[in-house]
Design a protein around this motif. Sequence first.
Motif, PDB file in Angstrom:
ATOM      1  N   ILE A 229     -28.780 -13.348  11.908  1.00 54.93           N
ATOM      2  CA  ILE A 229     -28.682 -11.888  11.993  1.00 54.93           C
ATOM      3  C   ILE A 229     -27.271 -11.539  12.470  1.00 54.93           C
ATOM      4  CG2 ILE A 229     -29.740  -9.775  12.873  1.00 54.93           C
ATOM      5  CD1 ILE A 229     -32.253 -11.449  13.414  1.00 54.93           C
ATOM      6  N   PRO A 230     -26.343 -11.440  11.538  1.00 50.47           N
ATOM      7  CA  PRO A 230     -24.952 -11.210  11.922  1.00 50.47           C
ATOM      8  C   PRO A 230     -24.779  -9.879  12.655  1.00 50.47           C
ATOM      9  CG  PRO A 230     -25.132 -11.755   9.576  1.00 50.47           C
ATOM     10  CD  PRO A 230     -26.515 -11.523  10.093  1.00 50.47           C
ATOM     11  N   GLY A 231     -23.890  -9.851  13.607  1.00 54.40           N
ATOM     12  CA  GLY A 231     -23.563  -8.599  14.291  1.00 54.40           C
ATOM     13  C   GLY A 231     -24.454  -8.293  15.483  1.00 54.40           C
ATOM     14  N   VAL A 232     -25.645  -8.911  15.536  1.00 59.11           N
ATOM     15  CA  VAL A 232     -26.537  -8.650  16.667  1.00 59.11           C
ATOM     16  C   VAL A 232     -26.327  -9.759  17.696  1.00 59.11           C
ATOM     17  CG1 VAL A 232     -28.929  -8.471  17.410  1.00 59.11           C
ATOM     18  CG2 VAL A 232     -28.226  -7.461  15.238  1.00 59.11           C
ATOM     19  N   ALA A 233     -25.860  -9.366  18.870  1.00 55.99           N
ATOM     20  CA  ALA A 233     -25.562 -10.356  19.906  1.00 55.99           C
ATOM     21  C   ALA A 233     -26.855 -11.016  20.374  1.00 55.99           C
ATOM     22  CB  ALA A 233     -24.846  -9.697  21.075  1.00 55.99           C
TER      23      ALA A 233
ATOM     24  N   GLN B 268     -28.348  -9.709  23.625  1.00 53.68           N
ATOM     25  CA  GLN B 268     -29.052  -8.413  23.506  1.00 53.68           C
ATOM     26  C   GLN B 268     -30.408  -8.588  22.836  1.00 53.68           C
ATOM     27  OE1 GLN B 268     -26.760  -5.307  21.734  1.00 53.68           O
ATOM     28  NE2 GLN B 268     -25.055  -5.606  23.132  1.00 53.68           N
ATOM     29  N   PHE B 269     -30.428  -9.430  21.824  1.00 49.33           N
ATOM     30  CA  PHE B 269     -31.679  -9.694  21.118  1.00 49.33           C
ATOM     31  C   PHE B 269     -32.705 -10.316  22.071  1.00 49.33           C
ATOM     32  CE2 PHE B 269     -34.281 -12.738  18.675  1.00 49.33           C
ATOM     33  CZ  PHE B 269     -34.916 -11.859  17.806  1.00 49.33           C
TER      34      PHE B 269
ATOM     35  N   LEU C  46     -33.966  -7.780  24.497  1.00 49.54           N
ATOM     36  CA  LEU C  46     -34.897  -6.836  23.856  1.00 49.54           C
ATOM     37  C   LEU C  46     -36.281  -7.454  23.701  1.00 49.54           C
ATOM     38  CD1 LEU C  46     -35.337  -4.087  22.338  1.00 49.54           C
ATOM     39  CD2 LEU C  46     -34.833  -5.343  20.238  1.00 49.54           C
ATOM     40  N   ILE C  47     -36.345  -8.695  23.189  1.00 45.37           N
ATOM     41  CA  ILE C  47     -37.675  -9.267  22.958  1.00 45.37           C
ATOM     42  C   ILE C  47     -38.369  -9.551  24.294  1.00 45.37           C
ATOM     43  CG2 ILE C  47     -37.012 -10.214  20.703  1.00 45.37           C
ATOM     44  CD1 ILE C  47     -37.077 -13.005  21.912  1.00 45.37           C
TER      45      ILE C  47
ATOM     46  N   THR D 141     -39.523  -6.216  25.756  1.00 45.98           N
ATOM     47  CA  THR D 141     -40.661  -5.697  24.989  1.00 45.98           C
ATOM     48  C   THR D 141     -41.947  -6.383  25.457  1.00 45.98           C
ATOM     49  OG1 THR D 141     -39.213  -5.311  23.113  1.00 45.98           O
ATOM     50  CG2 THR D 141     -41.568  -5.358  22.658  1.00 45.98           C
TER      51      THR D 141
ATOM     52  N   VAL E  42     -27.106 -13.653  16.658  1.00 41.03           N
ATOM     53  CA  VAL E  42     -28.380 -14.357  16.569  1.00 41.03           C
ATOM     54  C   VAL E  42     -28.349 -15.379  15.419  1.00 41.03           C
ATOM     55  CG1 VAL E  42     -30.872 -14.145  16.237  1.00 41.03           C
ATOM     56  CG2 VAL E  42     -29.614 -12.345  17.447  1.00 41.03           C
ATOM     57  N   ASN E  43     -28.390 -16.647  15.776  1.00 45.34           N
ATOM     58  CA  ASN E  43     -28.453 -17.768  14.818  1.00 45.34           C
ATOM     59  C   ASN E  43     -27.241 -17.880  13.893  1.00 45.34           C
ATOM     60  OD1 ASN E  43     -30.982 -18.506  15.809  1.00 45.34           O
ATOM     61  ND2 ASN E  43     -32.046 -17.167  14.363  1.00 45.34           N
TER      62      ASN E  43
ATOM     63  N   ASN F 130     -32.613 -22.418  19.934  1.00 43.42           N
ATOM     64  CA  ASN F 130     -32.703 -20.971  20.162  1.00 43.42           C
ATOM     65  C   ASN F 130     -34.152 -20.498  19.996  1.00 43.42           C
ATOM     66  OD1 ASN F 130     -31.234 -18.662  20.938  1.00 43.42           O
ATOM     67  ND2 ASN F 130     -31.081 -17.936  18.823  1.00 43.42           N
TER      68      ASN F 130
ATOM     69  N   GLN G  52     -36.469 -18.754  22.939  1.00 40.51           N
ATOM     70  CA  GLN G  52     -37.271 -17.535  22.777  1.00 40.51           C
ATOM     71  C   GLN G  52     -38.712 -17.772  23.191  1.00 40.51           C
ATOM     72  OE1 GLN G  52     -36.492 -15.405  18.983  1.00 40.51           O
ATOM     73  NE2 GLN G  52     -34.774 -16.811  18.787  1.00 40.51           N
TER      74      GLN G  52
ATOM     75  N   GLN H 236     -35.356 -10.952   7.743  1.00 42.86           N
ATOM     76  CA  GLN H 236     -34.787 -10.558   9.044  1.00 42.86           C
ATOM     77  C   GLN H 236     -35.774  -9.686   9.810  1.00 42.86           C
ATOM     78  OE1 GLN H 236     -31.085  -8.709   7.902  1.00 42.86           O
ATOM     79  NE2 GLN H 236     -29.888 -10.480   8.549  1.00 42.86           N
TER      80      GLN H 236
ATOM     81  N   ARG I 125     -41.148 -11.425  16.956  1.00 43.23           N
ATOM     82  CA  ARG I 125     -40.820 -11.419  18.391  1.00 43.23           C
ATOM     83  C   ARG I 125     -41.276 -10.119  19.053  1.00 43.23           C
ATOM     84  NH1 ARG I 125     -40.580 -16.080  16.840  1.00 43.23           N
ATOM     85  NH2 ARG I 125     -38.629 -17.253  16.723  1.00 43.23           N
ATOM     86  N   GLY I 126     -42.083  -9.350  18.316  1.00 42.14           N
ATOM     87  CA  GLY I 126     -42.665  -8.150  18.919  1.00 42.14           C
ATOM     88  C   GLY I 126     -41.882  -6.872  18.684  1.00 42.14           C
ATOM     89  N   ILE I 127     -40.856  -6.915  17.813  1.00 44.00           N
ATOM     90  CA  ILE I 127     -39.998  -5.752  17.602  1.00 44.00           C
ATOM     91  C   ILE I 127     -40.341  -5.094  16.270  1.00 44.00           C
ATOM     92  CG2 ILE I 127     -37.589  -4.955  17.518  1.00 44.00           C
ATOM     93  CD1 ILE I 127     -38.455  -6.459  20.112  1.00 44.00           C
TER      94      ILE I 127
ATOM     95  N   MET J 239     -31.091  -2.015  15.644  1.00 47.60           N
ATOM     96  CA  MET J 239     -30.291  -3.057  16.291  1.00 47.60           C
ATOM     97  C   MET J 239     -29.325  -3.706  15.291  1.00 47.60           C
ATOM     98  SD  MET J 239     -31.627  -6.013  18.801  1.00 47.60           S
ATOM     99  CE  MET J 239     -30.712  -6.246  20.317  1.00 47.60           C
ATOM    100  N   ILE J 240     -29.800  -3.938  14.081  1.00 47.41           N
ATOM    101  CA  ILE J 240     -28.937  -4.565  13.072  1.00 47.41           C
ATOM    102  C   ILE J 240     -27.779  -3.622  12.718  1.00 47.41           C
ATOM    103  CG2 ILE J 240     -28.820  -5.400  10.686  1.00 47.41           C
ATOM    104  CD1 ILE J 240     -31.763  -6.306  11.026  1.00 47.41           C
TER     105      ILE J 240
ATOM    106  N   GLY K  10     -25.256  -3.344  15.480  1.00 42.72           N
ATOM    107  CA  GLY K  10     -24.440  -4.547  15.497  1.00 42.72           C
ATOM    108  C   GLY K  10     -23.371  -4.468  14.419  1.00 42.72           C
ATOM    109  N   PHE K  11     -23.794  -3.972  13.267  1.00 40.21           N
ATOM    110  CA  PHE K  11     -22.898  -3.846  12.120  1.00 40.21           C
ATOM    111  C   PHE K  11     -21.763  -2.855  12.409  1.00 40.21           C
ATOM    112  CE2 PHE K  11     -22.180  -1.751   7.893  1.00 40.21           C
ATOM    113  CZ  PHE K  11     -21.688  -2.848   7.206  1.00 40.21           C
TER     114      PHE K  11
ATOM    115  N   LYS L 103     -20.589  -1.845  15.460  1.00 41.22           N
ATOM    116  CA  LYS L 103     -20.065  -1.781  16.831  1.00 41.22           C
ATOM    117  C   LYS L 103     -18.539  -1.703  16.919  1.00 41.22           C
ATOM    118  CE  LYS L 103     -20.444  -6.659  18.009  1.00 41.22           C
ATOM    119  NZ  LYS L 103     -21.567  -7.488  17.654  1.00 41.22           N
TER     120      LYS L 103
END
Lengths: 262, 478
Positions: free
Chosen positions: A98-102, A105-106, A109-110, A113, A150-151, A162, A166, B427, B434-436, B444-445, B448-449, B451
Amino acid sequence: MIYQDSETLLEVCGLRANVNNIEILKGIDLVVRSGEVHAIMGTNGSGKSTLAKVLAGHVAYEITSGTVFFKGKNLLNLAPEDRAREGVFLGFQYPIEIPGVANNQFLRLIYNTMRIQHGKDELDPLEFDDFVREKMRLLEINPDFLDRSVNEGFSGGEKKRNEILQMALLSPKLAILDETDSGLDIDALRVVAQGINQLTNRDNATILVTHYQRLLNHIVPDYVHVMDSGRIIRTGDKELALELEAHGYDWIGTEHCAILGT
Amino acid sequence: MSAVLKNLINQPYKHGFVTEIESDIAPKGLNEDTIRLISTKKNEPEWLLEFRLKAYQQWLKMTEPTWPNVKYPKIDFQAISYYAAPKQKPKLKSMDEVDPELLRTFEKLGVPMHERAVLAGVAVDVIFDSVSVATTYKHKLAEVGIIFGSFSEAVQEHPELVKKYLGTVVPVGDNYYAALNSAVFTDGSFCFIPKGVKCPMDLSTYFRINTQESGQFERTLIIAEEGASVSYLEGCTAPKFDTNQLHAAVVELIALDNADIKYSTVQNWYAGDENGIGGIYNFVTKRGLAKGINSRISWTQVETGSAITWKYPSCVLQGENSVGEFYSVAVTNNYQQADTGTKMVHIGKNTRSTIVSKGISAGHSNNSYRGLVRIAPTATGAHNYSQCDSMLIGNQCSASTFPYIQVLNNGAKVEHEASTSKIGEEQLFYFAQRGINNEEAVSMIINGFCKDVFQQLPMEFAVEATQLLGFKLEGSVG
């Protein structure tokens, strides 16, 4: 470990599922109780990964008959995210990038949640940072995981770690680990297996989907199921896995002695 | 919901606005008389009328551009009324009178409380004791010599400044819509930062409460003298509705030696409904002249609204060592069309420019990046870096990239990177496992894109923009 007073977590009965109108699962029966470790083995295309995804609720699969109950709830009626929140965790065979999502942060979030699901307050970024770094230390995971996407650009072994990280954060009731051992070198396999062993206890259960016996040298299963053509054709204890290793999957096919269910 | 909002926001003031209607709306159509009427109504000096007439003469000889990658029915320019008295908004007595639907929208977008009140048309003095925010800020700014107000005021109070700079960056005949704007603009913003002054706060059109309705042909002029700096915010994240379909604005920025202008836009005009009916045509010319040595012009835009967006905020890098920047997020959903990007024209030595463009398309929309990097023969040592990324959501949208690069000096360096990605089912399943839920995952995606662009926005703007994107893309996945 098999306990006398365990509760039934997962109850799969006569489960059939299609993808693109082709039947992949042809009547699966499986009962998993708390504290247990189940291994599902089988050749490529036997349907074991499909079973894992169907239990997690992947939309590509159509359930044609059968029932799945999890902690007494009809799992098939729940959206994938609700299954996850109930405590079903799928460790992916090929975790997607998941590019761009740190990653940090991911993970936060999980984790938050899940805390909200359990009626707890969220951790703020600083509290979470301490918490996740401690988990990573226990699992021998490089702290630079947190700063990457992420990954993204992770090696096969890093992706699997990873996943285990999780799993450690979410403390699932039922962890389904799909080919978690594939693509791991011996050291990585040891680390990942240790991580899984640290996380199993008498309140949760684990299903290991695997092609090879080698993971089972590190994680000892209570039950071993062999799948073929969308069915569980044989169930036994850890010895069954060793026999499979010695004689190959063809050996089962010639035995004609499928024992369904547990 | 949109119709409700539209009605609510655009409702003319029902009481006390009867007698003068006839005399304050120009007849439909465009000719020299219309332009003379506008100029007379606004009590403008002769030179400004000449400016307008010259623009009109050029416009008559021009044709509508057809090169943008957008489609729309032909505009009938004779069917538009080019002058109307500023519309009055109904003044409500308290927030209790505001339509709950509108309040929910604000809530979702996270628009600050006091801003919600103003946007909803609640009388400002109900909210703020006796002195309005606008007046307070104006006094503060005047203390350091900053002039900030409506364009019309500036024409009356500082005609010499307006005359000196107007049309120097975007000439009257620059392009079809700029010429039209130059002929018929009615109002806009004017901002002058004198030598050596660092503007102590972000200037926002929002503070110009008295001139919020600046009309469909807006004109903005910002000047930063030697060593001055300013950060200017245009628009806000709350939805903006207007009955005028065509909007053709012109923005000119001028930075002298060592001056620095940062211009941020969040555009959320009415985009039409989910079937592509209605919505604003936003045809804008924005250009900054980095005239002095070491000067800097920086554009940041978050474009989410309008049925059609056609804009290329550009930098002319004339001063030695001057810097141009363009950071853009353009989101299109449903049937929206966007053809947007920038021009970086390098003239001076050692000039540098950066382009970061993020296009997100969803629904049936069409999103194009179009950019020009031109290195003039004089621009030895110039350097440009461009990065254009597109993201697709769903299978029915499209994204295009049209980079034009002209390098006329061998001692320059130009880099261009581009990527296209797609938010995929796998994705979203990963997040779900993971519950999202899908909505949170997409948000979030997307964040991230985007930012790299969002971090250029002033703090509270960035937070609002993040929420706005989630809101715009709601329901487009899954």
